[in-house]
Design a protein around this motif. Sequence first.
Motif, PDB file in Angstrom:
ATOM      1  N   LEU A 107      -2.246   6.374   1.133  1.00  0.00           N
ATOM      2  CA  LEU A 107      -3.422   5.663   1.371  1.00  0.00           C
ATOM      3  C   LEU A 107      -3.491   5.807   2.781  1.00  0.00           C
ATOM      4  CD1 LEU A 107      -3.596   2.387  -0.415  1.00  0.00           C
ATOM      5  CD2 LEU A 107      -4.705   4.790  -1.136  1.00  0.00           C
ATOM      6  N   PRO A 138      -9.631   5.452  -1.754  1.00  0.00           N
ATOM      7  CA  PRO A 138      -9.376   4.049  -1.120  1.00  0.00           C
ATOM      8  C   PRO A 138      -9.089   3.085  -2.225  1.00  0.00           C
ATOM      9  CG  PRO A 138     -11.199   5.094  -0.145  1.00  0.00           C
ATOM     10  CD  PRO A 138     -10.979   5.802  -1.030  1.00  0.00           C
ATOM     11  N   SER A 139      -8.062   2.204  -2.145  1.00  0.00           N
ATOM     12  CA  SER A 139      -7.730   1.251  -2.957  1.00  0.00           C
ATOM     13  C   SER A 139      -6.815   0.280  -2.799  1.00  0.00           C
ATOM     14  CB  SER A 139      -6.699   2.270  -4.253  1.00  0.00           C
ATOM     15  OG  SER A 139      -5.736   2.584  -3.930  1.00  0.00           O
ATOM     16  N   ASP A 189      -6.489   7.827   4.193  1.00  0.00           N
ATOM     17  CA  ASP A 189      -7.973   7.464   4.136  1.00  0.00           C
ATOM     18  C   ASP A 189      -8.384   6.637   5.524  1.00  0.00           C
ATOM     19  OD1 ASP A 189      -8.252   8.314   1.466  1.00  0.00           O
ATOM     20  OD2 ASP A 189      -7.302   6.715   0.501  1.00  0.00           O
ATOM     21  N   ALA A 247      -6.970   4.375  -6.950  1.00  0.00           N
ATOM     22  CA  ALA A 247      -6.624   5.652  -6.049  1.00  0.00           C
ATOM     23  C   ALA A 247      -6.595   6.819  -6.816  1.00  0.00           C
ATOM     24  CB  ALA A 247      -5.127   5.711  -5.495  1.00  0.00           C
ATOM     25  N   ASP A 301       0.864  -1.282   0.075  1.00  0.00           N
ATOM     26  CA  ASP A 301       0.133  -0.043   0.107  1.00  0.00           C
ATOM     27  C   ASP A 301       0.925   1.221  -0.045  1.00  0.00           C
ATOM     28  OD1 ASP A 301      -2.618  -1.476   0.161  1.00  0.00           O
ATOM     29  OD2 ASP A 301      -1.953  -1.668   2.448  1.00  0.00           O
TER      30      ASP A 301
END
Length: 228
Positions: A62, A124-125, A65, A138, A58
């Motif tokens: 991120l 969010p991804s 988030d 994203a 990740d």
Amino acid sequence: MTQAPSITTRPNQASTGHGTPGPVTRRLLVCGAVAGPLFVAVVVAQALTRTGFDLTRDAASLLDDGSWGWIQATNFIVTGLLLIAAAAGLRHTLRTGPGHKWIPRLLAIAGVGLAGGGVFHPDPSGGFPPGTPRGASAVATWHGVAHMVCGSAAFLALIAVCFVLGRRLAASGQRRAAACSRIAGVLCAAGVATAGAPHGSLTLFTGVSLALLWVAATTTRLVRQATP
């Protein structure tokens, strides 16, 4: 022993009038010395404690988030503001020589980019925060795109400032420091280039961290030389 970069200050209220930067300029330079270590420490602390986050998979962005995303957003903004402050200090400090104009400019661009990364959140991804589909992107919304643009500007400016610092250090005879600066720039560029590869999130974070820490180390040397 290598010689520290030469410093010449502007004759204004930021200077004491005795050939060294005044207290205001020194405080601005301290901001540059703090920015990199602060950013890296906060990201690492979150990577070790945020549920479902894996830095090898990740992107650090991120962390913006989720319910605890405000921590990383604040980290981006504070780090960016610190770099902008350091750029202001360098404008008063670097009067002549290679890069004396572009080092502060590039550092300010990096600061604005990082601050923008805190204002605009990625989508969010990749399964983070938990419950997000693995295939989610994203950059699915306008703020995700804005976050990517801000981050890209910050990364490119950091790469450039490392090379410009390297040129300045080489011109003053500090070959080892110049080599370290160029290596930091190369590693940051490599991290950006491989961001989409397997474990690219880790190489990106490592490269950007090295560039930020090198800027902090260089600014620290200027602060020490500027302190009476």
